[in-house]
Enzyme design. Sequence first.
Site, mmCIF file in Angstrom:
data_model
loop_
_atom_site.group_PDB
_atom_site.id
_atom_site.type_symbol
_atom_site.label_atom_id
_atom_site.label_comp_id
_atom_site.label_asym_id
_atom_site.label_seq_id
_atom_site.Cartn_x
_atom_site.Cartn_y
_atom_site.Cartn_z
ATOM 1 N N ASP A 1 -4.682 3.920 -2.010
ATOM 2 C CA ASP A 1 -5.802 4.329 -1.150
ATOM 3 C C ASP A 1 -6.228 5.758 -1.469
ATOM 4 O O ASP A 1 -5.444 6.693 -1.284
ATOM 5 C CB ASP A 1 -5.376 4.262 0.325
ATOM 6 C CG ASP A 1 -5.148 2.837 0.781
ATOM 7 O OD1 ASP A 1 -6.122 2.073 0.790
ATOM 8 O OD2 ASP A 1 -3.999 2.494 1.110
ATOM 9 N N HIS B 1 -8.350 1.536 -3.996
ATOM 10 C CA HIS B 1 -9.283 1.386 -2.873
ATOM 11 C C HIS B 1 -9.885 2.757 -2.582
ATOM 12 O O HIS B 1 -9.217 3.629 -2.025
ATOM 13 C CB HIS B 1 -8.502 0.832 -1.669
ATOM 14 C CG HIS B 1 -9.304 0.690 -0.415
ATOM 15 N ND1 HIS B 1 -8.712 0.446 0.809
ATOM 16 C CD2 HIS B 1 -10.639 0.729 -0.175
ATOM 17 C CE1 HIS B 1 -9.645 0.349 1.736
ATOM 18 N NE2 HIS B 1 -10.823 0.537 1.172
ATOM 19 N N SER C 1 0.835 -1.197 0.000
ATOM 20 C CA SER C 1 0.000 0.000 0.000
ATOM 21 C C SER C 1 0.874 1.254 0.000
ATOM 22 O O SER C 1 1.622 1.510 0.948
ATOM 23 C CB SER C 1 -0.906 0.013 1.234
ATOM 24 O OG SER C 1 -1.525 1.276 1.343
ATOM 25 N N MET D 1 -8.630 8.651 -0.323
ATOM 26 C CA MET D 1 -9.465 9.105 0.803
ATOM 27 C C MET D 1 -9.895 10.545 0.547
ATOM 28 O O MET D 1 -9.095 11.348 0.062
ATOM 29 C CB MET D 1 -8.674 9.040 2.112
ATOM 30 C CG MET D 1 -8.069 7.687 2.422
ATOM 31 S SD MET D 1 -7.315 7.707 4.067
ATOM 32 C CE MET D 1 -6.422 6.146 4.041
ATOM 33 N N MET E 1 -11.881 5.090 -0.556
ATOM 34 C CA MET E 1 -12.529 5.377 0.736
ATOM 35 C C MET E 1 -13.143 6.760 0.605
ATOM 36 O O MET E 1 -12.651 7.755 1.175
ATOM 37 C CB MET E 1 -11.494 5.302 1.867
ATOM 38 C CG MET E 1 -11.187 3.871 2.258
ATOM 39 S SD MET E 1 -9.695 3.736 3.265
ATOM 40 C CE MET E 1 -8.494 3.680 1.958
ATOM 41 N N ASP F 1 -7.042 -6.007 4.353
ATOM 42 C CA ASP F 1 -6.351 -4.712 4.339
ATOM 43 C C ASP F 1 -6.351 -4.157 5.759
ATOM 44 O O ASP F 1 -7.413 -3.887 6.317
ATOM 45 C CB ASP F 1 -7.097 -3.775 3.382
ATOM 46 C CG ASP F 1 -6.431 -2.416 3.229
ATOM 47 O OD1 ASP F 1 -5.363 -2.194 3.818
ATOM 48 O OD2 ASP F 1 -7.005 -1.578 2.498
ATOM 49 N N HIS G 1 -1.283 -1.197 -4.164
ATOM 50 C CA HIS G 1 -2.571 -0.789 -3.602
ATOM 51 C C HIS G 1 -2.551 0.726 -3.414
ATOM 52 O O HIS G 1 -1.619 1.276 -2.827
ATOM 53 C CB HIS G 1 -2.745 -1.510 -2.262
ATOM 54 C CG HIS G 1 -4.038 -1.275 -1.564
ATOM 55 N ND1 HIS G 1 -5.188 -1.988 -1.848
ATOM 56 C CD2 HIS G 1 -4.364 -0.425 -0.556
ATOM 57 C CE1 HIS G 1 -6.164 -1.593 -1.041
ATOM 58 N NE2 HIS G 1 -5.694 -0.639 -0.254
ATOM 59 N N MET H 1 -11.944 -5.328 5.494
ATOM 60 C CA MET H 1 -11.019 -4.525 6.298
ATOM 61 C C MET H 1 -10.669 -5.296 7.568
ATOM 62 O O MET H 1 -11.561 -5.855 8.238
ATOM 63 C CB MET H 1 -11.641 -3.181 6.686
ATOM 64 C CG MET H 1 -11.926 -2.227 5.523
ATOM 65 S SD MET H 1 -10.516 -1.789 4.495
ATOM 66 C CE MET H 1 -9.369 -1.055 5.683
#
Length: 245
Positions: free
Chosen positions: A43, A74, A19, A45, A76, A183, A41, A145
């Site tokens: 993320d 991913h 990540s 956000m 979020m 994750d 990965h 998660m």
Amino acid sequence: MTGPSRTVPDPEDLIVAPSLLAADFAVSAARDVAEVADWLHVDIMDGRFVPNRTIGLDHFAALRAATSIPLDTHLMISDPEEWAVRYAEAGSTYVTFHAEACDDPAALAKDIRAAGARPGLAIDRDTPVEPYLELLPHIDMLLIMTIKAGAGGQAFLPYLLEKVRTARAHRDASQLQVRIEVDGGIAEDTIGQAVQAGADTFVAGTAVFRADDPVTAVRRLRELAVTASARAESNAVPSDGEDKR
Ligand code: DX5
Ligand code: ZN
């Protein structure tokens, strides 16, 4: 033993996805581990679905241009309907959005697929998995998660592996190809438990990028996962012939 009753992944199906959150999304870090990792990965956000904010599409495009490794995005974010297709078009291999943020996951999964990526559905710490099992035929990955979504460096929560076991059993009974990703807090001392619970795809931020040597850390995580999978396989049918699984 292989076959419909196997509830741990085969060693050759395991994916390790470092990540980039733990590397501040540095392009150089992405290049460094791209040689040994299966995926990276990423993320995303938005400061609303979770308190933190990370990168946007421009920086994502720079990461995409830096390597050819599959990107596991991913989201979020609180409005995945608005962004998921854009991240698919920007070169994600997987685009995963949160169940808690989406009214019609099957429809969004279809849109992601139409945009050329594989759809994933994420289940946060406090969300039960059972209501989403019927969606497995519509998605390519279920992300369970193993922390509360929103930040790296948190402690792994082993009780959440019960959701992985439930999802894996459902997947196998229904003979689906969906991946099961974990994750949060995945490290040398936790990856084996996650394999045994039935996860086949492992996100690791801190354990890779805060290690002295991220490349060695990726190799080591994969080795541990393969060992746990192989051990589960050899234990699948006890020598007395009675199947105790
Ligand atoms: C947090 C992110 C994770 C994070 C994991 O919500 O989804 O991908 O980078 O970090 P570690 O591996 O440090 O728990
Ligand atoms: Zn993540």
